[in-house]
Motif scaffolding. Structure first.
Motif, PDB file in Angstrom:
ATOM      1  N   MET A   1       0.833  -1.200   0.000  1.00 33.63           N
ATOM      2  CA  MET A   1       0.000   0.000   0.000  1.00 33.63           C
ATOM      3  C   MET A   1       0.868   1.251   0.000  1.00 33.63           C
ATOM      4  O   MET A   1       1.989   1.242   0.494  1.00 33.63           O
ATOM      5  CB  MET A   1      -0.884   0.051   1.261  1.00 33.63           C
ATOM      6  N   LYS A   2       0.295   2.314  -0.510  1.00 33.77           N
ATOM      7  CA  LYS A   2       0.912   3.633  -0.414  1.00 33.77           C
ATOM      8  C   LYS A   2       0.116   4.430   0.618  1.00 33.77           C
ATOM      9  O   LYS A   2      -1.084   4.665   0.436  1.00 33.77           O
ATOM     10  CB  LYS A   2       0.896   4.324  -1.774  1.00 33.77           C
ATOM     11  N   ILE A   3       0.798   4.829   1.686  1.00 36.33           N
ATOM     12  CA  ILE A   3       0.142   5.444   2.840  1.00 36.33           C
ATOM     13  C   ILE A   3       0.741   6.815   3.106  1.00 36.33           C
ATOM     14  O   ILE A   3       1.968   6.977   3.111  1.00 36.33           O
ATOM     15  CB  ILE A   3       0.327   4.564   4.095  1.00 36.33           C
ATOM     16  N   VAL A   4      -0.108   7.793   3.338  1.00 34.54           N
ATOM     17  CA  VAL A   4       0.330   9.085   3.860  1.00 34.54           C
ATOM     18  C   VAL A   4       0.036   9.094   5.349  1.00 34.54           C
ATOM     19  O   VAL A   4      -1.091   8.815   5.770  1.00 34.54           O
ATOM     20  CB  VAL A   4      -0.395  10.249   3.166  1.00 34.54           C
ATOM     21  N   LEU A   5       1.037   9.423   6.153  1.00 33.65           N
ATOM     22  CA  LEU A   5       0.892   9.438   7.602  1.00 33.65           C
ATOM     23  C   LEU A   5       1.118  10.848   8.118  1.00 33.65           C
ATOM     24  O   LEU A   5       2.221  11.386   8.023  1.00 33.65           O
ATOM     25  CB  LEU A   5       1.891   8.466   8.237  1.00 33.65           C
ATOM     26  N   LEU A   6       0.073  11.450   8.682  1.00 35.17           N
ATOM     27  CA  LEU A   6       0.148  12.786   9.260  1.00 35.17           C
ATOM     28  C   LEU A   6       0.458  12.671  10.752  1.00 35.17           C
ATOM     29  O   LEU A   6      -0.092  11.820  11.431  1.00 35.17           O
ATOM     30  CB  LEU A   6      -1.176  13.529   9.067  1.00 35.17           C
ATOM     31  N   GLY A   7       1.325  13.542  11.245  1.00 28.76           N
ATOM     32  CA  GLY A   7       1.731  13.434  12.641  1.00 28.76           C
ATOM     33  C   GLY A   7       2.703  12.296  12.856  1.00 28.76           C
ATOM     34  O   GLY A   7       2.653  11.595  13.873  1.00 28.76           O
ATOM     35  N   ALA A   8       3.602  12.132  11.920  1.00 23.48           N
ATOM     36  CA  ALA A   8       4.437  10.933  11.866  1.00 23.48           C
ATOM     37  C   ALA A   8       5.572  10.909  12.879  1.00 23.48           C
ATOM     38  O   ALA A   8       6.177   9.854  13.092  1.00 23.48           O
ATOM     39  CB  ALA A   8       5.023  10.784  10.457  1.00 23.48           C
ATOM     40  N   ALA A  63      -4.314   5.174   1.150  1.00 17.68           N
ATOM     41  CA  ALA A  63      -4.919   5.505   2.438  1.00 17.68           C
ATOM     42  C   ALA A  63      -4.178   6.669   3.065  1.00 17.68           C
ATOM     43  O   ALA A  63      -2.991   6.901   2.805  1.00 17.68           O
ATOM     44  CB  ALA A  63      -4.882   4.301   3.381  1.00 17.68           C
ATOM     45  N   VAL A  64      -4.899   7.374   3.925  1.00 19.90           N
ATOM     46  CA  VAL A  64      -4.317   8.408   4.770  1.00 19.90           C
ATOM     47  C   VAL A  64      -4.479   7.953   6.214  1.00 19.90           C
ATOM     48  O   VAL A  64      -5.542   7.475   6.613  1.00 19.90           O
ATOM     49  CB  VAL A  64      -5.001   9.770   4.559  1.00 19.90           C
ATOM     50  N   ALA A  65      -3.422   8.078   6.993  1.00 19.39           N
ATOM     51  CA  ALA A  65      -3.465   7.779   8.422  1.00 19.39           C
ATOM     52  C   ALA A  65      -3.098   9.045   9.181  1.00 19.39           C
ATOM     53  O   ALA A  65      -2.246   9.815   8.735  1.00 19.39           O
ATOM     54  CB  ALA A  65      -2.491   6.661   8.767  1.00 19.39           C
ATOM     55  N   THR A  66      -3.753   9.264  10.323  1.00 17.83           N
ATOM     56  CA  THR A  66      -3.428  10.436  11.122  1.00 17.83           C
ATOM     57  C   THR A  66      -3.061  10.017  12.540  1.00 17.83           C
ATOM     58  O   THR A  66      -3.743   9.188  13.146  1.00 17.83           O
ATOM     59  CB  THR A  66      -4.588  11.447  11.182  1.00 17.83           C
ATOM     60  N   ALA A  67      -1.987  10.597  13.042  1.00 17.73           N
ATOM     61  CA  ALA A  67      -1.575  10.415  14.439  1.00 17.73           C
ATOM     62  C   ALA A  67      -1.408  11.799  15.055  1.00 17.73           C
ATOM     63  O   ALA A  67      -0.394  12.109  15.681  1.00 17.73           O
ATOM     64  CB  ALA A  67      -0.283   9.606  14.519  1.00 17.73           C
ATOM     65  N   LEU A  68      -2.416  12.617  14.864  1.00 17.64           N
ATOM     66  CA  LEU A  68      -2.391  14.006  15.302  1.00 17.64           C
ATOM     67  C   LEU A  68      -2.854  14.132  16.754  1.00 17.64           C
ATOM     68  O   LEU A  68      -3.641  13.298  17.224  1.00 17.64           O
ATOM     69  CB  LEU A  68      -3.290  14.849  14.396  1.00 17.64           C
ATOM     70  N   VAL A  69      -2.401  15.151  17.434  1.00 20.61           N
ATOM     71  CA  VAL A  69      -2.796  15.379  18.825  1.00 20.61           C
ATOM     72  C   VAL A  69      -3.293  16.804  18.972  1.00 20.61           C
ATOM     73  O   VAL A  69      -2.903  17.701  18.214  1.00 20.61           O
ATOM     74  CB  VAL A  69      -1.632  15.123  19.803  1.00 20.61           C
ATOM     75  N   PRO A  70      -4.170  17.055  19.953  1.00 21.98           N
ATOM     76  CA  PRO A  70      -4.619  18.428  20.212  1.00 21.98           C
ATOM     77  C   PRO A  70      -3.466  19.300  20.689  1.00 21.98           C
ATOM     78  O   PRO A  70      -2.421  18.799  21.111  1.00 21.98           O
ATOM     79  CB  PRO A  70      -5.662  18.233  21.327  1.00 21.98           C
ATOM     80  N   PRO A  71      -3.656  20.620  20.649  1.00 20.78           N
ATOM     81  CA  PRO A  71      -2.619  21.528  21.160  1.00 20.78           C
ATOM     82  C   PRO A  71      -2.281  21.211  22.614  1.00 20.78           C
ATOM     83  O   PRO A  71      -3.172  20.939  23.425  1.00 20.78           O
ATOM     84  CB  PRO A  71      -3.276  22.903  21.040  1.00 20.78           C
ATOM     85  N   ARG A  72      -0.998  21.245  22.919  1.00 15.99           N
ATOM     86  CA  ARG A  72      -0.542  20.964  24.281  1.00 15.99           C
ATOM     87  C   ARG A  72       0.244  22.141  24.848  1.00 15.99           C
ATOM     88  O   ARG A  72       1.169  21.963  25.649  1.00 15.99           O
ATOM     89  CB  ARG A  72       0.317  19.700  24.289  1.00 15.99           C
ATOM     90  N   ASP A  73      -0.144  23.348  24.446  1.00 15.97           N
ATOM     91  CA  ASP A  73       0.549  24.561  24.879  1.00 15.97           C
ATOM     92  C   ASP A  73      -0.208  25.309  25.963  1.00 15.97           C
ATOM     93  O   ASP A  73       0.123  26.456  26.281  1.00 15.97           O
ATOM     94  CB  ASP A  73       0.791  25.478  23.681  1.00 15.97           C
ATOM     95  N   GLY A  74      -1.224  24.657  26.528  1.00 12.06           N
ATOM     96  CA  GLY A  74      -2.012  25.301  27.561  1.00 12.06           C
ATOM     97  C   GLY A  74      -3.231  26.025  27.052  1.00 12.06           C
ATOM     98  O   GLY A  74      -4.061  26.485  27.852  1.00 12.06           O
ATOM     99  N   SER A  75      -3.378  26.143  25.729  1.00 13.02           N
ATOM    100  CA  SER A  75      -4.553  26.789  25.158  1.00 13.02           C
ATOM    101  C   SER A  75      -5.727  25.816  25.128  1.00 13.02           C
ATOM    102  O   SER A  75      -5.561  24.610  25.326  1.00 13.02           O
ATOM    103  CB  SER A  75      -4.249  27.274  23.737  1.00 13.02           C
ATOM    104  N   GLU A  76      -6.908  26.338  24.881  1.00 16.51           N
ATOM    105  CA  GLU A  76      -8.109  25.506  24.778  1.00 16.51           C
ATOM    106  C   GLU A  76      -7.977  24.626  23.540  1.00 16.51           C
ATOM    107  O   GLU A  76      -7.840  25.134  22.428  1.00 16.51           O
ATOM    108  CB  GLU A  76      -9.353  26.397  24.681  1.00 16.51           C
ATOM    109  N   PRO A  77      -8.004  23.276  23.688  1.00 15.12           N
ATOM    110  CA  PRO A  77      -7.670  22.411  22.560  1.00 15.12           C
ATOM    111  C   PRO A  77      -8.839  21.977  21.683  1.00 15.12           C
ATOM    112  O   PRO A  77      -8.609  21.486  20.577  1.00 15.12           O
ATOM    113  CB  PRO A  77      -7.063  21.181  23.241  1.00 15.12           C
ATOM    114  N   ARG A  78     -10.061  22.141  22.142  1.00 16.61           N
ATOM    115  CA  ARG A  78     -11.166  21.456  21.474  1.00 16.61           C
ATOM    116  C   ARG A  78     -11.462  22.013  20.076  1.00 16.61           C
ATOM    117  O   ARG A  78     -11.498  21.251  19.100  1.00 16.61           O
ATOM    118  CB  ARG A  78     -12.413  21.478  22.354  1.00 16.61           C
ATOM    119  N   GLU A  79     -11.676  23.303  19.975  1.00 19.87           N
ATOM    120  CA  GLU A  79     -12.018  23.869  18.666  1.00 19.87           C
ATOM    121  C   GLU A  79     -10.865  23.745  17.666  1.00 19.87           C
ATOM    122  O   GLU A  79     -11.091  23.370  16.509  1.00 19.87           O
ATOM    123  CB  GLU A  79     -12.449  25.330  18.820  1.00 19.87           C
TER     124      GLU A  79
END
Length: 211
Positions: A1-8, A63-79
């Protein structure tokens, strides 16, 4: 497979990259730094929220795979995290790729009918914002009907360790072992994640993996 991985280049992302390369897949790793997390991959620098850039990178991949995380700088991460995932979905659509597999969170797993882990007494206060951000993203993916997405929740504990190849899959309920511990190594999580990439066994649903 050819995979794009975001947050690698994160803890989980680099192990997914290693697992996929070990299985002979072609992996394009995308991160802000452009660092190659493991040998044998193609790496490039990009912002995962840049829809046009990600669409161009993903075009022609399986396929695209994501391993992304919310902001971890103390700001509000949800939006911000929800906006990031919306941009990724738009990019995957624009690229003409139908398969998207997402590293999710554990907080939205049920510990009892109608009761989620994130809402339990004793859930770490410093992790609550990130857990709620992941839950928001899962709610969003459940509205996406035109892509074969799969959201893969880890158990309550995930950390670097050994690859055993032995684990269990579940659905929306938190999995625990015979001693009541909910855990997995990042290496075995990556193995389960790449299994899902290869097999597309659980399209448009959330799964979890644990010992």
């Amino acid at each position: 497979m050819k995979i794009v991985l975001l947050g690698a280049t994160g803890m989980v992302g680099r192990r997914i990259a290693a697992e996929a390369v070990d299985r002979g897949h072609q992996v394009t790793c995308v991160s802000r730094s452009g660092e190659a997390p493991v040998p044998g991959v193609t790496s490039t620098a990009a912002d995962a929220g840049d829809t046009r850039r990600v669409a161009a990178l993903a075009a022609g991949h399986d396929a695209v795979a994501t391993a992304l995380v919310p902001p971890r700088d103390g700001s509000e991460p949800r939006e911000p995290f929800l906006a990031l995932n919306r941009a990724v979905v738009d990019a995957v659509r624009a690229a003409g790729v139908s398969r998207l597999v997402v590293v999710g969170g554990a907080g939205s797993l049920e510990v009892a009918p109608g009761e989620e882990l994130v809402d339990q007494p004793g859930f770490p206060t410093d992790l609550r914002g990130e857990a709620l951000a992941h839950r928001d993203v899962l709610t969003f993916y459940r509205t996406v009907g035109d892509l074969d997405w799969t959201y893969v929740s880890p158990p309550a504990e995930i950390a670097p360790g050994e690859r055993t190849g032995n684990f269990r899959l579940g659905g929306d309920q938190l999995l625990s072992d015979d001693e009541g511990r909910s855990h997995i190594s990042a290496e075995d999580y990556a193995a389960a994640f790449v299994d899902e990439l290869e097999r597309n066994a659980h399209p448009r649903t959330r799964i979890t993996v644990a010992y």
